[in-house]
Design a protein around this motif. Structure first.
Motif, PDB file in Angstrom:
ATOM      1  N   ARG A 190      10.581  72.686  59.641  1.00  0.00           N
ATOM      2  CA  ARG A 190      10.607  73.247  60.994  1.00  0.00           C
ATOM      3  C   ARG A 190      11.226  72.252  61.988  1.00  0.00           C
ATOM      4  N   LEU A 191      10.908  70.963  61.813  1.00  0.00           N
ATOM      5  CA  LEU A 191      11.485  69.956  62.702  1.00  0.00           C
ATOM      6  C   LEU A 191      12.995  69.867  62.523  1.00  0.00           C
ATOM      7  N   GLN A 192      13.470  69.939  61.291  1.00  0.00           N
ATOM      8  CA  GLN A 192      14.914  69.923  61.066  1.00  0.00           C
ATOM      9  C   GLN A 192      15.597  71.131  61.702  1.00  0.00           C
ATOM     10  N   GLN A 193      14.962  72.297  61.655  1.00  0.00           N
ATOM     11  CA  GLN A 193      15.527  73.483  62.300  1.00  0.00           C
ATOM     12  C   GLN A 193      15.538  73.336  63.821  1.00  0.00           C
ATOM     13  N   LEU A 194      14.464  72.752  64.381  1.00  0.00           N
ATOM     14  CA  LEU A 194      14.427  72.562  65.832  1.00  0.00           C
ATOM     15  C   LEU A 194      15.501  71.578  66.286  1.00  0.00           C
ATOM     16  N   GLN A 195      15.787  70.578  65.482  1.00  0.00           N
ATOM     17  CA  GLN A 195      16.820  69.615  65.849  1.00  0.00           C
ATOM     18  C   GLN A 195      18.217  70.228  65.855  1.00  0.00           C
ATOM     19  N   ARG A 196      18.418  71.299  65.096  1.00  0.00           N
ATOM     20  CA  ARG A 196      19.720  71.972  65.094  1.00  0.00           C
ATOM     21  C   ARG A 196      19.849  73.009  66.213  1.00  0.00           C
ATOM     22  N   LEU A 197      18.756  73.408  66.822  1.00  0.00           N
ATOM     23  CA  LEU A 197      18.806  74.515  67.788  1.00  0.00           C
ATOM     24  C   LEU A 197      19.661  74.228  69.021  1.00  0.00           C
ATOM     25  N   ALA A 233      23.218  84.786  82.041  1.00  0.00           N
ATOM     26  CA  ALA A 233      23.082  84.201  83.376  1.00  0.00           C
ATOM     27  C   ALA A 233      22.281  82.907  83.367  1.00  0.00           C
ATOM     28  N   ALA A 234      21.557  82.641  82.318  1.00  0.00           N
ATOM     29  CA  ALA A 234      20.743  81.420  82.261  1.00  0.00           C
ATOM     30  C   ALA A 234      21.628  80.195  82.127  1.00  0.00           C
ATOM     31  N   ASP A 235      21.147  79.094  82.721  1.00  0.00           N
ATOM     32  CA  ASP A 235      21.895  77.834  82.657  1.00  0.00           C
ATOM     33  C   ASP A 235      21.723  77.218  81.272  1.00  0.00           C
ATOM     34  N   LEU A 236      22.852  76.889  80.628  1.00  0.00           N
ATOM     35  CA  LEU A 236      22.790  76.343  79.277  1.00  0.00           C
ATOM     36  C   LEU A 236      22.185  74.936  79.256  1.00  0.00           C
ATOM     37  N   ALA A 237      22.382  74.167  80.320  1.00  0.00           N
ATOM     38  CA  ALA A 237      21.801  72.819  80.368  1.00  0.00           C
ATOM     39  C   ALA A 237      20.283  72.887  80.398  1.00  0.00           C
ATOM     40  N   VAL A 238      19.734  73.863  81.124  1.00  0.00           N
ATOM     41  CA  VAL A 238      18.272  74.018  81.162  1.00  0.00           C
ATOM     42  C   VAL A 238      17.746  74.433  79.798  1.00  0.00           C
ATOM     43  N   VAL A 239      18.481  75.294  79.114  1.00  0.00           N
ATOM     44  CA  VAL A 239      18.053  75.752  77.784  1.00  0.00           C
ATOM     45  C   VAL A 239      18.030  74.594  76.792  1.00  0.00           C
ATOM     46  N   THR A 240      19.086  73.793  76.775  1.00  0.00           N
ATOM     47  CA  THR A 240      19.119  72.654  75.842  1.00  0.00           C
ATOM     48  C   THR A 240      18.065  71.603  76.191  1.00  0.00           C
ATOM     49  N   ALA A 241      17.774  71.428  77.479  1.00  0.00           N
ATOM     50  CA  ALA A 241      16.727  70.475  77.865  1.00  0.00           C
ATOM     51  C   ALA A 241      15.361  70.945  77.366  1.00  0.00           C
ATOM     52  N   ARG A 242      15.099  72.265  77.444  1.00  0.00           N
ATOM     53  CA  ARG A 242      13.822  72.792  76.933  1.00  0.00           C
ATOM     54  C   ARG A 242      13.721  72.601  75.416  1.00  0.00           C
ATOM     55  N   LEU A 243      14.830  72.800  74.724  1.00  0.00           N
ATOM     56  CA  LEU A 243      14.809  72.601  73.274  1.00  0.00           C
ATOM     57  C   LEU A 243      14.603  71.132  72.913  1.00  0.00           C
ATOM     58  N   ALA A 244      15.186  70.224  73.689  1.00  0.00           N
ATOM     59  CA  ALA A 244      14.983  68.789  73.421  1.00  0.00           C
ATOM     60  C   ALA A 244      13.528  68.393  73.622  1.00  0.00           C
ATOM     61  N   ARG A 245      12.884  68.976  74.659  1.00  0.00           N
ATOM     62  CA  ARG A 245      11.452  68.685  74.864  1.00  0.00           C
ATOM     63  C   ARG A 245      10.612  69.215  73.708  1.00  0.00           C
ATOM     64  N   LEU A 246      10.991  70.369  73.174  1.00  0.00           N
ATOM     65  CA  LEU A 246      10.252  70.904  72.033  1.00  0.00           C
ATOM     66  C   LEU A 246      10.394  69.993  70.799  1.00  0.00           C
ATOM     67  N   VAL A 247      11.594  69.458  70.617  1.00  0.00           N
ATOM     68  CA  VAL A 247      11.810  68.562  69.475  1.00  0.00           C
ATOM     69  C   VAL A 247      10.974  67.288  69.614  1.00  0.00           C
ATOM     70  N   ARG A 248      10.940  66.714  70.822  1.00  0.00           N
ATOM     71  CA  ARG A 248      10.134  65.496  71.027  1.00  0.00           C
ATOM     72  C   ARG A 248       8.654  65.774  70.857  1.00  0.00           C
ATOM     73  N   ALA A 249       8.211  66.951  71.321  1.00  0.00           N
ATOM     74  CA  ALA A 249       6.791  67.290  71.128  1.00  0.00           C
ATOM     75  C   ALA A 249       6.461  67.479  69.648  1.00  0.00           C
ATOM     76  N   GLU A 250       7.408  68.040  68.905  1.00  0.00           N
ATOM     77  CA  GLU A 250       7.175  68.246  67.481  1.00  0.00           C
ATOM     78  C   GLU A 250       7.147  66.920  66.725  1.00  0.00           C
ATOM     79  N   GLU A 251       7.945  65.958  67.155  1.00  0.00           N
ATOM     80  CA  GLU A 251       7.976  64.639  66.511  1.00  0.00           C
ATOM     81  C   GLU A 251       6.730  63.816  66.799  1.00  0.00           C
ATOM     82  N   GLY A 252       5.920  64.236  67.751  1.00  0.00           N
ATOM     83  CA  GLY A 252       4.704  63.503  68.060  1.00  0.00           C
ATOM     84  C   GLY A 252       4.869  62.434  69.093  1.00  0.00           C
ATOM     85  N   LEU A 253       5.964  62.496  69.872  1.00  0.00           N
ATOM     86  CA  LEU A 253       6.197  61.508  70.933  1.00  0.00           C
ATOM     87  C   LEU A 253       5.622  61.986  72.257  1.00  0.00           C
TER      88      LEU A 253
END
Length: 506
Positions: free
Chosen positions: A407-414, A486-506
């Protein structure tokens, strides 16, 4: 008168040349063999040739020749002697060089046993790269990988269990000689008693070892009266008192127990390594799913072989006093005095600092200390926070399950897939796309090598973590993908990066 004397001298010289052979060619002086002819002095039956000096002395001086001037014969003889002398000097120098090299070689061979002592075992030599980095070359996600030597030992146990089970099931005594030959034929590796002792150390309840005599053997080198190491598998008694058999199910169970015992031994070394870190770490063994990144699995020490039964001896002399009492009548008084002194020295207690004390098997591993110049000006509190954060990350990695790892590997590709998916929707100019079309476009545009099925799983996960940006709609037999352009792509990628860091346990 001078002309007549010159003609007489010329005739005398011609007669001398007819009697004496011509000087040897230059090729003979350089070491080439000279073919002896009928006029050669080396031919058998020919008279001995007089030396050149005697011929020169016996040759009379002519009337027109001055006694102080050298003749042509003297010049030829001098040149020949010089060439012979030069060749002799070259051969002498070469002989000295060869003699010196031979003496050095003999001295080196004679000093090798004294300097090196007993030869070391082959396992102490530097192992090849495929053994030293075996854990790094394993396919699939990282896990509790065994060292190369432990995997070889596990394969030896499997082969040994197969041979012993075959002999046991047909009521034949399993001796070490039979098992050794069978294991070596299966594995094409050397199998010794040391490996049997290691198997006993790892799995003590697997076999019962005895030294027995009168075991039938069909070898010329082994007598029936000799003691042999016999191997008997330890099995649970079956109902009805029947002799238990080593079936395929029991072989598989014993193999699994042996592998678990090997993993437990590696876990002990891993636990000692974690305790030596700064700051120290403690991971529950039931939650450990992979080794620490800095823990070198292939450098785990070898398993110490257990002691196997040895053939009994009728008489064993343990001390020097017993040897002296047994052979006193066979020794001279001088030898008896030397043995008495040796017995007194052996009776003295050994010093506490003797090298015979046992050394720890695994020395505590210390992480490399950073140089003070590299961390100059950095506060100690910041360094402590970084170390604690790194320890938390490594702890999360070591306790993560394989499903969480996937799951973490999939989140890192998102994040990358989200950018590619938005480009696909912009280029298609449609509010919704079927799942099949979207996956095909993304497989062709994405840098990662993914199949359409894997891409579909990534889109489903993306719709789960960002339902307000990507939604899936099931209509009849097709699934449609709808994207919020219409959604901002930078906001979307930032949310995905936060999910990846939360999944890694940081």
């Amino acid at each position: 008168m001078r002309v007549a004397l010159g003609a007489a001298e010329l005739r005398r010289l011609r007669r001398m040349r007819a009697v004496r052979p011509l000087p040897a060619p230059r090729a003979r002086l350089l070491g080439r063999p000279k073919v002896s002819g009928p006029s050669s002095p080396a031919a058998p039956g020919s008279p001995a040739r007089p030396s050149l000096g005697k011929k020169i002395k016996k040759a009379p001086l002519s009337a027109g020749q001055l006694p102080g001037l050298p003749t042509q014969q003297d010049k030829d003889t001098t040149a020949e002697l010089k060439l012979c002398l030069q060749r002799a000097r070259e051969l002498g120098a070469r002989v000295q060089v060869l003699r010196a090299s031979a003496q050095k070689k003999d001295a080196g061979e004679s000093s090798m046993p004294e300097a090196e002592g007993p030869p070391e075992e082959p396992c102490r030599e530097k192992a090849p790269a495929y053994q030293r980095f075996h854990a790094l070359a394993q396919p699939g996600p990282p896990g509790l990988v065994l060292p190369y030597k432990y995997q070889v030992l596990a394969e030896m146990f499997r082969s040994m269990d197969t041979i012993v089970g075959m002999l046991h099931n047909r009521s034949e005594t399993a001796t070490f000689a039979k098992v050794k030959q069978g294991v070596q034929d299966l594995m094409h590796k050397c199998f010794e008693e040391r490996n049997v002792g290691q198997i006993k150390t790892v799995y003590p309840a697997s076999y019962h070892f005895r030294q027995e005599r009168n075991v039938p053997t069909f070898k010329d080198g082994v007598k029936r009266s000799d003691y042999q190491l016999t191997i008997e598998p330890l099995l649970d008694q079956e109902a009805g008192g029947a002799v238990p058999q080593l079936t395929a199910t029991r072989l598989l169970q014993r193999r699994q127990v042996f592998s678990r015992n090997l993993v437990e031994r590696v876990k002990e070394h891993h636990k000692a390594f974690l305790a030596s870190l700064n700051p120290p770490m403690a991971v529950p063994e039931d939650q450990l799913t992979r080794w620490h990144p800095r823990f070198n699995v292939d450098e785990v020490p070898d398993i110490e072989p257990a002691e196997l039964p040895q053939p009994p001896t009728t008489e064993k002399l343990a001390t020097a006093q017993e040897v002296l009492a047994h052979a006193r009548s066979l020794m001279s008084p001088r030898m008896q005095k030397a043995l008495s002194q040796l017995a007194l020295h052996s009776a003295e207690p050994s010093s506490p600092g003797s090298p015979s004390q046992a050394l720890p098997a695994t020395p505590p591993a210390t992480p490399p200390a950073p140089s003070p110049s590299a961390l100059k000006g950095v506060s100690q509190a910041l360094l402590e926070r970084i170390r604690v954060k790194e320890a938390q990350k490594q702890l999360a990695q070591m306790t993560r399950h394989p499903e969480q790892e996937r799951r973490l590997q999939q989140l890192q590709r998102l994040p990358e897939l989200a950018r590619v998916l938005r480009c696909v929707f912009v280029s298609e100019r449609k509010p919704a796309l079927t799942m099949e079309v979207a996956c095909a476009r993304m497989v062709a545009s994405c840098c990662a090598v993914l199949s359409p099925g894997e891409m579909e799983r990534h889109l489903v996960l993306l719709s789960e973590v960002l339902p307000d940006w990507l939604s899936l709609h099931r209509i009849r037999t097709d699934t449609y993908v709808k994207l919020d352009k219409a959604a901002d792509l930078a906001v979307v990628t930032a949310r995905l990066a936060r999910l990846v860091r939360a999944e890694e346990g940081l």
